[in-house]
Design a protein around this motif. Sequence first.
Motif, PDB file in Angstrom:
ATOM      1  N   SER A  40      75.262  36.401  41.579  1.00 52.46           N
ATOM      2  CA  SER A  40      74.482  36.560  42.794  1.00 52.46           C
ATOM      3  C   SER A  40      75.394  36.470  44.011  1.00 52.46           C
ATOM      4  O   SER A  40      76.529  36.003  43.915  1.00 52.46           O
ATOM      5  CB  SER A  40      73.374  35.505  42.876  1.00 52.46           C
TER       6      SER A  40
ATOM      7  N   GLU B 178      72.526  43.889  41.516  1.00 53.20           N
ATOM      8  CA  GLU B 178      71.894  44.836  40.602  1.00 53.20           C
ATOM      9  C   GLU B 178      72.945  45.699  39.914  1.00 53.20           C
ATOM     10  O   GLU B 178      74.052  45.882  40.423  1.00 53.20           O
ATOM     11  CB  GLU B 178      70.896  45.707  41.366  1.00 53.20           C
ATOM     12  N   ALA B 179      72.574  46.252  38.754  1.00 51.83           N
ATOM     13  CA  ALA B 179      73.473  47.115  37.981  1.00 51.83           C
ATOM     14  C   ALA B 179      73.938  48.283  38.839  1.00 51.83           C
ATOM     15  O   ALA B 179      73.138  48.902  39.552  1.00 51.83           O
ATOM     16  CB  ALA B 179      72.754  47.636  36.742  1.00 51.83           C
ATOM     17  N   GLY B 180      75.235  48.563  38.808  1.00 51.85           N
ATOM     18  CA  GLY B 180      75.803  49.675  39.547  1.00 51.85           C
ATOM     19  C   GLY B 180      76.038  49.414  41.022  1.00 51.85           C
ATOM     20  O   GLY B 180      76.506  50.294  41.739  1.00 51.85           O
ATOM     21  N   GLU B 181      75.731  48.221  41.483  1.00 51.11           N
ATOM     22  CA  GLU B 181      75.859  47.868  42.894  1.00 51.11           C
ATOM     23  C   GLU B 181      77.176  47.121  43.116  1.00 51.11           C
ATOM     24  O   GLU B 181      77.552  46.271  42.317  1.00 51.11           O
ATOM     25  CB  GLU B 181      74.675  46.959  43.248  1.00 51.11           C
ATOM     26  N   THR B 182      77.872  47.428  44.210  1.00 50.12           N
ATOM     27  CA  THR B 182      79.071  46.663  44.545  1.00 50.12           C
ATOM     28  C   THR B 182      78.642  45.345  45.189  1.00 50.12           C
ATOM     29  O   THR B 182      77.493  45.206  45.647  1.00 50.12           O
ATOM     30  CB  THR B 182      79.966  47.433  45.534  1.00 50.12           C
TER      31      THR B 182
END
Length: 135
Positions: free
Chosen positions: A2, A33-37
Amino acid sequence: MSVAGVIVDDRGRALLIKRRDNGHWEPPGGVVEAGETLPEALQREVLEETGIKIELPATLTGIYKNMTGLIVSLVFRCRAIEGQPTTGDETKALRWVTRDEAAELADEAYAIRVQDALDTMTPPAVRAHDGVRLI
């Protein structure tokens, strides 16, 4: 994992949110979240919970581990560049606080995160949920 953003104003105060789900005071943030930097997640979470867009890059001020939930949280010192503090779906209230007020309002694990972000001369901290410094 987080991220959380400690938005600091020109008076050296931090913006805390009061969560709708549990009523706790803490800095805005949430799960990446998945795929988030990390910067994308930080900017999204802060905007969703406060209505404020932050400047990137933000300064990493600490890495913390929640011993119960086994979640690693990266906390960043942030500067607002757009918007006004507003409540939303996840936020019941917002409040600008001093270092001491953070300790009075927030649980110790979150107060430490805010205090570390406000202590600009302190290097990034790695702490366990109970406030024990790991390294």
